[in-house]
Design a protein around this motif. Structure first.
Motif, PDB file in Angstrom:
ATOM      1  N   ILE A  33     -11.320 -17.945   9.877  1.00 52.34           N
ATOM      2  CA  ILE A  33     -10.498 -16.756   9.692  1.00 52.34           C
ATOM      3  C   ILE A  33      -9.272 -16.944  10.573  1.00 52.34           C
ATOM      4  CG2 ILE A  33     -10.325 -14.274  10.039  1.00 52.34           C
ATOM      5  CD1 ILE A  33     -13.312 -14.117   9.438  1.00 52.34           C
ATOM      6  N   ILE A  34      -8.095 -16.905   9.946  1.00 54.71           N
ATOM      7  CA  ILE A  34      -6.848 -17.231  10.646  1.00 54.71           C
ATOM      8  C   ILE A  34      -5.867 -16.070  10.546  1.00 54.71           C
ATOM      9  CG2 ILE A  34      -4.844 -18.768  10.690  1.00 54.71           C
ATOM     10  CD1 ILE A  34      -6.651 -20.912   9.394  1.00 54.71           C
ATOM     11  N   GLU A  35      -5.314 -15.674  11.685  1.00 52.55           N
ATOM     12  CA  GLU A  35      -4.175 -14.756  11.708  1.00 52.55           C
ATOM     13  C   GLU A  35      -2.928 -15.630  11.703  1.00 52.55           C
ATOM     14  OE1 GLU A  35      -2.086 -11.560  14.727  1.00 52.55           O
ATOM     15  OE2 GLU A  35      -4.199 -12.069  15.008  1.00 52.55           O
ATOM     16  N   LEU A  36      -2.159 -15.552  10.623  1.00 49.48           N
ATOM     17  CA  LEU A  36      -0.985 -16.415  10.485  1.00 49.48           C
ATOM     18  C   LEU A  36       0.143 -15.975  11.406  1.00 49.48           C
ATOM     19  CD1 LEU A  36      -0.901 -16.735   6.589  1.00 49.48           C
ATOM     20  CD2 LEU A  36      -1.832 -18.360   8.251  1.00 49.48           C
ATOM     21  N   ALA A  37       0.895 -16.955  11.866  1.00 52.29           N
ATOM     22  CA  ALA A  37       2.079 -16.682  12.679  1.00 52.29           C
ATOM     23  C   ALA A  37       3.088 -15.910  11.829  1.00 52.29           C
ATOM     24  CB  ALA A  37       2.688 -17.983  13.178  1.00 52.29           C
ATOM     25  N   ARG A  38       3.909 -15.151  12.484  1.00 46.69           N
ATOM     26  CA  ARG A  38       4.918 -14.348  11.798  1.00 46.69           C
ATOM     27  C   ARG A  38       5.786 -15.236  10.908  1.00 46.69           C
ATOM     28  NH1 ARG A  38       7.911  -9.650  14.803  1.00 46.69           N
ATOM     29  NH2 ARG A  38       5.710  -9.241  14.973  1.00 46.69           N
ATOM     30  N   GLY A  39       6.023 -14.766   9.694  1.00 46.18           N
ATOM     31  CA  GLY A  39       6.900 -15.473   8.772  1.00 46.18           C
ATOM     32  C   GLY A  39       6.214 -16.485   7.882  1.00 46.18           C
ATOM     33  N   VAL A  40       4.918 -16.730   8.098  1.00 48.57           N
ATOM     34  CA  VAL A  40       4.179 -17.682   7.270  1.00 48.57           C
ATOM     35  C   VAL A  40       3.391 -16.897   6.233  1.00 48.57           C
ATOM     36  CG1 VAL A  40       2.404 -19.482   7.247  1.00 48.57           C
ATOM     37  CG2 VAL A  40       4.009 -19.340   9.160  1.00 48.57           C
ATOM     38  N   THR A  41       3.613 -17.221   4.965  1.00 49.39           N
ATOM     39  CA  THR A  41       2.903 -16.519   3.892  1.00 49.39           C
ATOM     40  C   THR A  41       1.547 -17.177   3.647  1.00 49.39           C
ATOM     41  OG1 THR A  41       3.743 -17.898   2.101  1.00 49.39           O
ATOM     42  CG2 THR A  41       5.109 -16.001   2.768  1.00 49.39           C
ATOM     43  N   PRO A  42       0.615 -16.431   3.082  1.00 49.12           N
ATOM     44  CA  PRO A  42      -0.669 -17.039   2.734  1.00 49.12           C
ATOM     45  C   PRO A  42      -0.510 -18.252   1.810  1.00 49.12           C
ATOM     46  CG  PRO A  42      -0.880 -14.667   2.698  1.00 49.12           C
ATOM     47  CD  PRO A  42       0.586 -14.967   2.873  1.00 49.12           C
TER      48      PRO A  42
END
Length: 68
Positions: free
Chosen positions: A33-42
């Motif tokens: 389960i990953i919280e993406l860095a700001r600005g990165v879309t799934p």
């Protein structure tokens, strides 16, 4: 996928998180389960993780977003 391949894929995903400023929250048997860095879309994450995991495993490995 066998347990060894799952472990290799998980390690590649964690390395990708560390390199890109993403936050792994929970290791799953077949993923992270990953919280993406700001600005990165799934979609961008899936494409990048597909490349990273496939390279680490030496064969094409699909990557997908799964509902929590």
């Amino acid at each position: 996928m066998g347990q060894e391949a799952e472990g290799i894929s998980r390690a590649a995903k964690l390395a990708w998180c560390n390199a890109g400023g993403h936050t792994p929250h929970n290791l799953q048997h077949d993923g992270v389960i990953i919280e993406l860095a700001r600005g990165v879309t799934p979609a961008e994450a899936v494409a990048s993780l597909h490349d990273v995991c496939s390279h680490a495993l030496g064969f094409v490995q699909p990557v997908e977003v799964k509902p929590m």
